[in-house]
Enzyme design. Structure first.
Site, PDB file in Angstrom:
ATOM      1  N   SER A 183       0.821  -1.217   0.000  1.00  0.00           N
ATOM      2  CA  SER A 183       0.000   0.000   0.000  1.00  0.00           C
ATOM      3  C   SER A 183       0.852   1.263   0.000  1.00  0.00           C
ATOM      4  O   SER A 183       1.628   1.504   0.924  1.00  0.00           O
ATOM      5  CB  SER A 183      -0.922  -0.001   1.219  1.00  0.00           C
ATOM      6  OG  SER A 183      -1.638   1.198   1.281  1.00  0.00           O
ATOM      7  N   GLY A 193       8.739  -4.458   5.272  1.00  0.00           N
ATOM      8  CA  GLY A 193       7.973  -3.232   5.003  1.00  0.00           C
ATOM      9  C   GLY A 193       6.649  -3.232   5.747  1.00  0.00           C
ATOM     10  O   GLY A 193       6.229  -2.208   6.305  1.00  0.00           O
ATOM     11  N   ASP A 237      11.878 -14.080   2.293  1.00  0.00           N
ATOM     12  CA  ASP A 237      13.258 -13.571   2.318  1.00  0.00           C
ATOM     13  C   ASP A 237      14.051 -13.957   3.568  1.00  0.00           C
ATOM     14  O   ASP A 237      15.273 -13.859   3.580  1.00  0.00           O
ATOM     15  CB  ASP A 237      13.261 -12.037   2.204  1.00  0.00           C
ATOM     16  CG  ASP A 237      12.605 -11.558   0.921  1.00  0.00           C
ATOM     17  OD1 ASP A 237      12.581 -12.343  -0.050  1.00  0.00           O
ATOM     18  OD2 ASP A 237      12.117 -10.412   0.888  1.00  0.00           O
TER      19      ASP A 237
HETATM   20  O1  F6P Z   1       9.735  -9.667  -0.213  1.00  0.00           O
HETATM   21  C1  F6P Z   1       9.386 -10.782  -0.922  1.00  0.00           C
HETATM   22  C2  F6P Z   1       9.788 -10.655  -2.350  1.00  0.00           C
HETATM   23  O2  F6P Z   1       9.418 -11.829  -3.020  1.00  0.00           O
HETATM   24  C3  F6P Z   1      11.250 -10.354  -2.577  1.00  0.00           C
HETATM   25  O3  F6P Z   1      12.058 -11.479  -2.495  1.00  0.00           O
HETATM   26  C4  F6P Z   1      11.218  -9.735  -3.930  1.00  0.00           C
HETATM   27  O4  F6P Z   1      12.291  -8.862  -4.123  1.00  0.00           O
HETATM   28  C5  F6P Z   1       9.933  -8.971  -3.947  1.00  0.00           C
HETATM   29  O5  F6P Z   1       9.117  -9.588  -2.953  1.00  0.00           O
HETATM   30  C6  F6P Z   1       9.209  -8.971  -5.246  1.00  0.00           C
HETATM   31  O6  F6P Z   1       8.077  -8.198  -5.083  1.00  0.00           O
HETATM   32  P1  F6P Z   1       6.914  -8.064  -6.152  1.00  0.00           P
HETATM   33  O7  F6P Z   1       6.176  -9.364  -6.171  1.00  0.00           O
HETATM   34  O8  F6P Z   1       6.093  -6.959  -5.652  1.00  0.00           O
HETATM   35  O9  F6P Z   1       7.573  -7.814  -7.441  1.00  0.00           O
END
Ligand code: F6P
Length: 418
Positions: free
Chosen positions: A169, A200, A224
């Site tokens: 968000s 976050g 992560d």
């Molecule tokens: O935080 C989890 C994660 O999968 C990270 O490993 C990766 O950098 C990010 O989210 C990717 O985010 P999105 O799915 O918003 O591209």
């Protein structure tokens, strides 16, 4: 020495402060003048000349006695308060919490559903009402809040993703957004919020808790594994297994063609996924952010002369905006033109799939731990598992960016990939 005779007259009106056995004057002889409704006592025999008169002595003793009783009552009261403070004060605080809101936020992770189920069921079991908030913090802002029962979480323990949907968000990052979210939360009667998410999302929860008087409990939901205060995060184990399965497959083709493969995995700024999946899949090297400050990891790997003993190899690379798998593959193509190089970016397939047993158990334990924390009157903490014990860590600690990375893992991989 002449002794004074002090007739003491105690009227019936004031006799209330006499003890059953008489006051300190009962040893004396009543005077004839005070016979009848008055008592007269001669205490002069016990008093030295110019001594304090009996009423003053009496008052002095009485005051001492009352002060002592008061002091005793005070000590008793303090002890009682302490005992009350420990048990009932917390229960009282907890008693104020009737409804718990739950949301998932940030990147989804396998095991989030198991965590939603655990919080919902443990909450209901312990007498709370549960309200589900859809689409993370966005759902708080748009008021997408629905009551949840045990049926809502039936059969979800083995499902990947999150039945509550999720979002990153942007509006919640603003003060106005958080204010709107709080207004909706209050209108829905939610007294405590359980947030399942990564760095976050828990940073958002901490800010929210600081700005408004709301109890926020975090559960570590991210592939992560970058949250401090928990050995593993929910989703990390499943994702590692997925990566290993993919690398096993890539190895078949790498060996057949005698190629170098750079396999890029997720992890954001952390190398836990890359390093451990490299060990588990028998990869030849891992390139991770934790090791990138002072060494050229590719040069070090190539210097090891990997090609002397192997015709193919796999290097797991942590995602990075500048130095991902593509970057290293290009460098090898330029610096070692004889090598046949390929890149495989695993991407979002790492986040999907049924959660492993470990992730389901972690989610279940931390979900129950979240309700326990609320019942204990805890606020603004993340529930993790450390050394196989449920552990509570302040949100401010959980989001620290320096989760310890075991450098011995680098040695393990180096020694085993010769
Ligand atoms: O935080 C989890 C994660 O999968 C990270 O490993 C990766 O950098 C990010 O989210 C990717 O985010 P999105 O799915 O918003 O591209």
């Amino acid at each position: 020495m002449e002794k004074k005779v002090l007739p003491l007259v105690i009227s019936k009106k004031t006799a209330g402060w006499q003890t059953a056995g008489g006051g300190p004057w009962t040893h004396g002889t009543p005077s004839a003048a005070t016979a009848g409704c008055h008592a007269a006592v001669d205490v002069s025999a016990f008093l030295p000349e110019n001594s304090v008169s009996p009423p003053i002595l009496f008052l002095f003793f009485q005051t001492c006695r009352q002060l002592f009783l008061l002091y005793f009552a005070y000590i008793f009261f303090i002890c009682y308060l302490c005992a009350w403070n420990k048990r009932d004060f917390l229960n009282y605080k907890m008693a104020k919490i009737k409804t718990i809101g739950i949301l998932t936020s940030g990147g989804d992770a396998p095991g989030m559903n198991a965590a939603i189920r655990a919080v919902t069921r443990a909450g209901i079991y312990n007498g709370f009402d549960i309200k589900a908030i859809y689409r993370g913090y966005d759902g708080l802002i748009t008021n997408d809040i629905r009551p949840f029962t045990t049926e809502n979480v039936s059969g979800i323990i083995g499902q990947g993703g999150t039945i509550l949907k999720t979002a990153r968000s942007k509006e919640f990052a603003t003060e106005e957004g958080r204010k709107k979210a709080h207004d909706n939360l209050a209108a829905a009667g939610i007294d405590a919020l359980v947030v399942i998410g990564g760095n976050g999302s828990l940073t958002g929860a901490m800010k929210f808790a600081q700005e408004f008087d709301i109890c926020c409990i975090g559960l570590p939901g991210t592939i992560d594994n970058d949250l401090y205060g928990t050995d593993n995060t929910i989703g990390y184990d499943t994702t590692m297994n997925t990566i290993v399965e993919c690398v096993d497959r890539i190895r078949d083709t790498a060996q057949s063609h005698e190629r170098i493969f750079f396999v890029e995995v997720m992890g954001r700024d952390a190398g836990f996924l890359a390093q451990n999946s490299a060990i588990a899949s028998g990869a030849e090297a891992a390139i991770i952010p934790e090791d990138s400050t002072d060494v050229d990891q590719l040069a070090r790997f190539m210097e090891r002369g990997i090609r002397k003993s192997k015709r193919s190899c796999i290097v797991i690379v942590s995602e990075s905006p500048k130095c991902g798998a593509m970057y290293y593959a290009d460098r090898v193509r330029k610096e070692f033109p004889d090598y046949d190089v390929r890149v495989s970016i695993l991407g979002h397939l790492q986040r999907g799939g049924r959660p492993s047993a470990r992730d389901r158990i972690l989610a279940s334990r931390t979900g129950v731990g979240a309700i326990e924390a609320i019942m204990q009157g805890q606020r603004n903490i993340m529930v993790g598992v450390r050394n196989n014990e449920v552990a509570y860590v302040p949100l401010s600690e959980a989001i620290r960016s320096d989760k310890p990375f075991d450098r011995k893992l680098i040695k393990v991989l180096d020694e085993l990939s010769i």
